[in-house]
Design an enzyme around this catalytic site. Structure first.
Site, PDB file in Angstrom:
ATOM      1  N   SER A 114       1.486  11.677 -16.796  1.00 29.10           N
ATOM      2  CA  SER A 114       0.293  11.308 -17.834  1.00 29.10           C
ATOM      3  C   SER A 114       0.691  12.955 -18.954  1.00 29.10           C
ATOM      4  O   SER A 114       1.363  14.036 -18.247  1.00 29.10           O
ATOM      5  CB  SER A 114      -0.951  11.785 -16.777  1.00 29.10           C
ATOM      6  OG  SER A 114      -2.495  12.914 -17.422  1.00 29.10           O
ATOM      7  N   LYS A 136      -0.609  14.762 -10.401  1.00 31.54           N
ATOM      8  CA  LYS A 136       0.664  13.827 -11.720  1.00 31.54           C
ATOM      9  C   LYS A 136       1.329  15.324 -11.980  1.00 31.54           C
ATOM     10  O   LYS A 136       2.399  14.507 -12.300  1.00 31.54           O
ATOM     11  CB  LYS A 136      -0.590  13.151 -12.692  1.00 31.54           C
ATOM     12  CG  LYS A 136      -1.549  12.339 -12.457  1.00 31.54           C
ATOM     13  CD  LYS A 136      -0.811  10.960 -12.273  1.00 31.54           C
ATOM     14  CE  LYS A 136      -0.266  10.264 -13.373  1.00 31.54           C
ATOM     15  NZ  LYS A 136       0.283   8.847 -12.491  1.00 31.54           N
ATOM     16  N   ASP A 170       0.927  -1.331  -0.207  1.00 29.90           N
ATOM     17  CA  ASP A 170       0.302  -0.025   0.294  1.00 29.90           C
ATOM     18  C   ASP A 170       1.081   1.414   0.280  1.00 29.90           C
ATOM     19  O   ASP A 170       1.316   1.386   0.665  1.00 29.90           O
ATOM     20  CB  ASP A 170      -1.194  -0.087   0.871  1.00 29.90           C
ATOM     21  CG  ASP A 170      -1.972   1.237   1.244  1.00 29.90           C
ATOM     22  OD1 ASP A 170      -1.577   1.920   0.516  1.00 29.90           O
ATOM     23  OD2 ASP A 170      -2.613   1.271   2.339  1.00 29.90           O
ATOM     24  N   TYR A 208      -6.307  15.585  -9.456  1.00 28.84           N
ATOM     25  CA  TYR A 208      -5.784  14.738 -10.610  1.00 28.84           C
ATOM     26  C   TYR A 208      -4.922  15.076 -11.530  1.00 28.84           C
ATOM     27  O   TYR A 208      -3.661  14.521 -11.019  1.00 28.84           O
ATOM     28  CB  TYR A 208      -6.669  13.332 -11.468  1.00 28.84           C
ATOM     29  CG  TYR A 208      -5.421  12.709 -12.122  1.00 28.84           C
ATOM     30  CD1 TYR A 208      -5.473  11.531 -11.809  1.00 28.84           C
ATOM     31  CD2 TYR A 208      -5.588  12.721 -13.899  1.00 28.84           C
ATOM     32  CE1 TYR A 208      -4.198  10.268 -12.179  1.00 28.84           C
ATOM     33  CE2 TYR A 208      -5.029  11.686 -14.444  1.00 28.84           C
ATOM     34  CZ  TYR A 208      -4.656  10.732 -13.502  1.00 28.84           C
ATOM     35  OH  TYR A 208      -3.593   9.869 -14.967  1.00 28.84           O
TER      36      TYR A 208
END
Length: 299
Positions: free
Chosen positions: A144, A162, A65, A158
């Site tokens: 990304s 990123k 994790d 997000y």
């Protein structure tokens, strides 16, 4: 091609799962990491074991994790005890949320940063001392195009996370080069089919604000954005190309791996913008006498 011991984070689905299988099929020892292997992802672990036997591939699973430092350290210790070392880390773990930025709480933004950015730092702090001592290694970062390409609305948390991960990856590249540790940043575009990004995306917690956006002049944004992204992507866009690109990077000779590659069927402009940013980085390092940091050296 020499056999490498590789850890892929976030490998329960999506790019992580396809990369883990592709790397194992290419002859490497691969640890596909994920959370809750004894519970939610138990069936995924069994499927990996079955696939490995069928393909005669060395694909293993490990509990990890990225938001839990103890879990990260335990996973790295398990890999070293089991395989005797670690050659490559594929930083893939991440999570997307979708909705108007204002409707996300600060705690939700912190969660995005924790998964997509701090998770890489926890893993690096656990694994890099061993890699630096050995004087050789490879970090592959799954970024990304959103960090510098077109940025449609409703993906703000997000995109910000990123972008933070990309900045950390670039900094690590220079700081690790003299230790013999190489960096490659893989930049996928928006694949609207073949991945679970949008299907598994989190939602904003402030429903009152989210409803206000849905009922207001921005109500059509979601439908327009998703349809527009799908229209930009050619019908033959294959998300498996991301996994194939990762295999090519790992199998490339030391010192010859690309610093950054793009897999962007929609061509949202990130490649052009990154080319400028990476050129400026090269020029600055050369101008201040640190050009050797652009490529790894044998430590």
């Amino acid at each position: 091609m020499s056999k490498q011991v590789i850890l892929v984070t976030g490998a329960s689905s999506g790019f992580g799962a396809s990369a883990a299988k592709a790397l194992a099929k290419a002859g490497h020892t691969v640890y596909a990491s994920m959370r809750d292997l004894a519970g939610k992802n138990a069936s995924v672990g069994r499927d990996y074991a079955d696939w490995g036997r069928q393909e005669s591939a060395d694909l293993r699973t490990v509990e990890l994790d990225v938001q839990d430092g103890r879990s990260v350290e335990a996973a790295v210790a398990t890999i070293f005890a089991d395989a005797g070392g670690l050659d490559v880390i594929v930083h893939n773990a991440g999570h997307m949320v979708y909705g108007p930025l204002e409707a996300f709480t600060p705690e939700q933004l912190m969660q995005q940063y924790d998964v997509n950015v701090l998770g890489t730092q926890r893993l690096n702090r656990a694994a890099l001392p061993h890699m630096r001592e050995r004087g050789r290694g490879l970090l592959v970062w799954i970024g990304s195009t959103s960090t510098r390409g077109g940025t449609p609305p409703y993906l703000g948390p997000y995109f910000a996370a990123k972008a933070g991960m990309d900045a950390i990856a670039v900094s690590y590249a220079g700081e690790l080069a003299r230790w013999g540790i190489e960096t490659s940043i893989v930049v996928p575009g928006s694949f609207t089919t073949g991945t679970n990004h949008f299907a598994h995306a989190g939602k904003p917690e402030d429903q009152a604000i989210a409803t206000a956006y849905a009922d207001g002049p921005t109500g059509s944004i979601t439908d327009q954005a998703l349809k527009g992204l799908a229209a930009l992507s050619p019908p033959d866009a294959d998300p498996e190309e991301v996994a194939r690109s990762i295999v090519r990077i790992v199998d490339a000779p030391f010192g010859k791996r690309p610093f950054r590659i793009h897999i962007d069927p929609a061509d949202d402009g990130a490649e052009a913008v990154n080319a400028v940013a990476d050129r400026v980085r090269r020029e600055l390092l050369n101008n201040i006498g640190l050009g050797d940091l652009l490529k790894p050296t044998v430590a």
